[in-house]
Design a protein around this motif. Structure first.
Motif, short mmCIF file in Angstrom:
data_model
loop_
_atom_site.label_atom_id
_atom_site.label_comp_id
_atom_site.label_asym_id
_atom_site.label_seq_id
_atom_site.Cartn_x
_atom_site.Cartn_y
_atom_site.Cartn_z
N HIS A 206 0.81 -1.23 0.00
CA HIS A 206 0.00 0.00 0.00
C HIS A 206 0.84 1.28 0.00
CE1 HIS A 206 -3.73 -2.15 0.36
NE2 HIS A 206 -3.35 -2.74 1.48
N LYS A 210 5.85 5.90 -0.68
CA LYS A 210 5.25 7.24 -0.82
C LYS A 210 4.99 7.83 0.58
CE LYS A 210 3.00 5.68 -5.05
NZ LYS A 210 1.71 5.38 -5.70
N ALA A 248 -3.80 14.66 -3.00
CA ALA A 248 -4.48 13.71 -3.90
C ALA A 248 -3.59 13.19 -5.02
CB ALA A 248 -5.73 14.39 -4.50
N ASP A 249 -2.34 13.67 -5.13
CA ASP A 249 -1.43 13.22 -6.17
C ASP A 249 -0.97 11.78 -5.86
OD1 ASP A 249 0.61 12.69 -7.95
OD2 ASP A 249 1.61 14.62 -7.69
N PRO A 250 -1.41 10.80 -6.65
CA PRO A 250 -1.09 9.40 -6.36
C PRO A 250 0.38 9.05 -6.58
CG PRO A 250 -2.19 9.57 -8.48
CD PRO A 250 -2.24 10.93 -7.86
N ASN A 251 1.12 9.92 -7.25
CA ASN A 251 2.56 9.68 -7.45
C ASN A 251 3.38 10.03 -6.21
OD1 ASN A 251 2.35 8.88 -10.24
ND2 ASN A 251 1.94 11.04 -10.71
N TYR A 253 1.62 10.60 -2.81
CA TYR A 253 0.96 10.33 -1.53
C TYR A 253 0.04 9.11 -1.60
CZ TYR A 253 2.20 15.29 -1.01
OH TYR A 253 2.87 16.49 -0.99
N VAL A 254 -0.12 8.48 -0.45
CA VAL A 254 -1.23 7.55 -0.24
C VAL A 254 -1.98 8.04 1.00
CG1 VAL A 254 -0.28 5.50 -1.36
CG2 VAL A 254 0.32 5.99 1.02
N PHE A 272 -11.34 9.67 -3.04
CA PHE A 272 -9.90 9.68 -3.27
C PHE A 272 -9.42 8.37 -3.90
CE2 PHE A 272 -10.56 12.57 0.33
CZ PHE A 272 -9.97 13.72 -0.18
N ASP A 273 -8.90 8.48 -5.12
CA ASP A 273 -8.40 7.29 -5.81
C ASP A 273 -7.14 6.74 -5.16
OD1 ASP A 273 -10.45 7.46 -7.66
OD2 ASP A 273 -9.28 8.68 -9.07
N ASN A 274 -6.39 7.57 -4.47
CA ASN A 274 -5.14 7.10 -3.83
C ASN A 274 -5.34 6.76 -2.35
OD1 ASN A 274 -5.52 9.84 -3.22
ND2 ASN A 274 -3.31 10.22 -2.96
N SER A 275 -6.59 6.47 -1.97
CA SER A 275 -6.87 6.05 -0.60
C SER A 275 -6.56 4.57 -0.43
CB SER A 275 -8.33 6.32 -0.24
OG SER A 275 -9.20 5.59 -1.10
#
Length: 355
Positions: A206, A210, A248-251, A253-254, A272-275
């Motif tokens: 997960h 990051k 929200a930047d998936p590159n 952060y998670v 949030f897609d990176n949740s």
């Protein structure tokens, strides 16, 4: 990235230092004065026993941690060996093992002592004992061989103000409350293999190197936990979600959310897609119905996992209650620490001493 593994123990950042000298901890707290080496030696000691059983409510995980820390410090202050009798919803060994202090070696022994040599003190929901009218005289009033104590409050500041503490336990008077709280939890507990394995998987699949950004939203009574206490003011999840939108930047952060509401958690996943999506249960562990024991025990495991997750976050936002506050204490640093302010409805930077 924050870390929490070191010889299998939970590692809080105390004063920004991630690695701790265990021998220094032993000397500081003087554990040898209250330690029992062998079960056959139990009869030589007096005891203070933290009690959480089915006789009454113990509170949630945050309340229990406050009670355990306070009870242990009282044991140190009164030169008594310390025992944890944590039975509800299941034994504490389901989530934690002993670390630097063995708090279970005399558990069976203390329950064999006759009633005229024991004393039960129930100070649940009391900030301090016999204050402000007078301070308890431990020598006079705590003469029994075994003191059973039910407590869910943080008494560190109260103990710091007592003369005998200043005279004989200067470390307790000199260290900040945050450091003492983390230090005692570290001294007493290390996670079970089940929990360590969970975090091994958590980091590998997960986090992946990051930055981990976390929030805790406690709503109180809601459809997920209908028997919890009702809060007059609830946190505004929209304000909290807007704050999380900064990451929200998936590159880079998670995002992780701990909450007592399935609705809030599902809204977070949707937004949030990176949740990080988990299958952890949402339950209150303070359940006295023994028919729900297995379900509540799983809830205890999941609550410990969620709190430890919050304690290793690079950026942490908390809201209401001891659960999130204790996670911030275990995290141990002011850097990137935020709290939802109920009066203003805004998110503010916080220092640990103001949590």
């Amino acid at each position: 990235m924050s870390g929490f593994r070191n010889q299998g123990s939970v590692i809080p950042r105390i004063n920004g230092e991630l690695r701790l000298d265990y021998s220094d901890i032993l000397r500081t707290i003087r554990l040898t004065n209250i330690s029992v080496e062998r079960e056959s030696d139990c009869h030589h000691h007096k005891f203070l026993v933290y009690v959480c059983d089915y006789s009454r409510s113990c509170g949630g995980l945050g309340d229990r941690q406050k009670g355990i820390v306070s009870a242990f410090l009282l044991a140190v202050a009164t030169s008594r060996a310390f025992v944890i009798n944590f039975e509800t919803p299941c034994r504490i060994e389901k989530v934690f093992k002993q670390h630097l202090y063995n708090w279970s070696i005399c558990r069976n022994f203390v329950n064999t002592i006759s009633e005229n040599e024991t004393k039960l003190i129930d100070v649940m929901n009391q900030p301090t004992y016999k204050r402000p009218t007078k301070q308890v005289d431990f020598e006079l009033e705590w003469q029994s061989q075994v003191i059973f104590l039910k407590i869910n409050s943080n008494w560190i500041k109260y103990l710091q103000g007592r003369k005998e503490i200043k005279d004989h336990h200067s470390w307790l008077s000199e260290k900040p409350t945050v450091s003492i709280f983390s230090l005692i939890l570290l001294t007493l507990f290390q996670p079970t293999k089940y929990i360590l394995d969970y975090f091994e998987h958590f980091h590998r699949y997960h986090v992946q190197g990051k930055s981990l950004v976390c929030s805790h939203i406690r709503m109180g009574k809601n459809p997920t936990i209908p028997n919890d206490k009702q809060f007059e003011i609830k946190p505004n999840e929209t304000v909290i979600f807007n704050f999380m939108q900064n990451f929200a930047d998936p590159n880079k952060y998670v995002l992780y959310l701990a909450s007592d509401s399935d609705y809030i958690r599902n809204e977070f996943y949707r937004k949030f897609d990176n949740s990080i999506k988990t299958n952890l249960s949402v339950q209150h562990i303070d359940i006295l119905d023994k028919n729900l024991k297995r379900q509540a025990c799983e809830g205890l495991k999941d609550a410990v996992i969620e709190q430890l997750t919050l304690s290793i976050c690079d950026i942490l936002l908390i809201s209401h209650g001891g659960f999130g506050g204790n996670a911030a204490y275990l995290r141990g640093i002011d850097t990137n620490l935020y709290k939802y302010d109920f009066k203003s409805g805004r998110i503010k930077r916080k220092k640990l001493r103001h949590i």
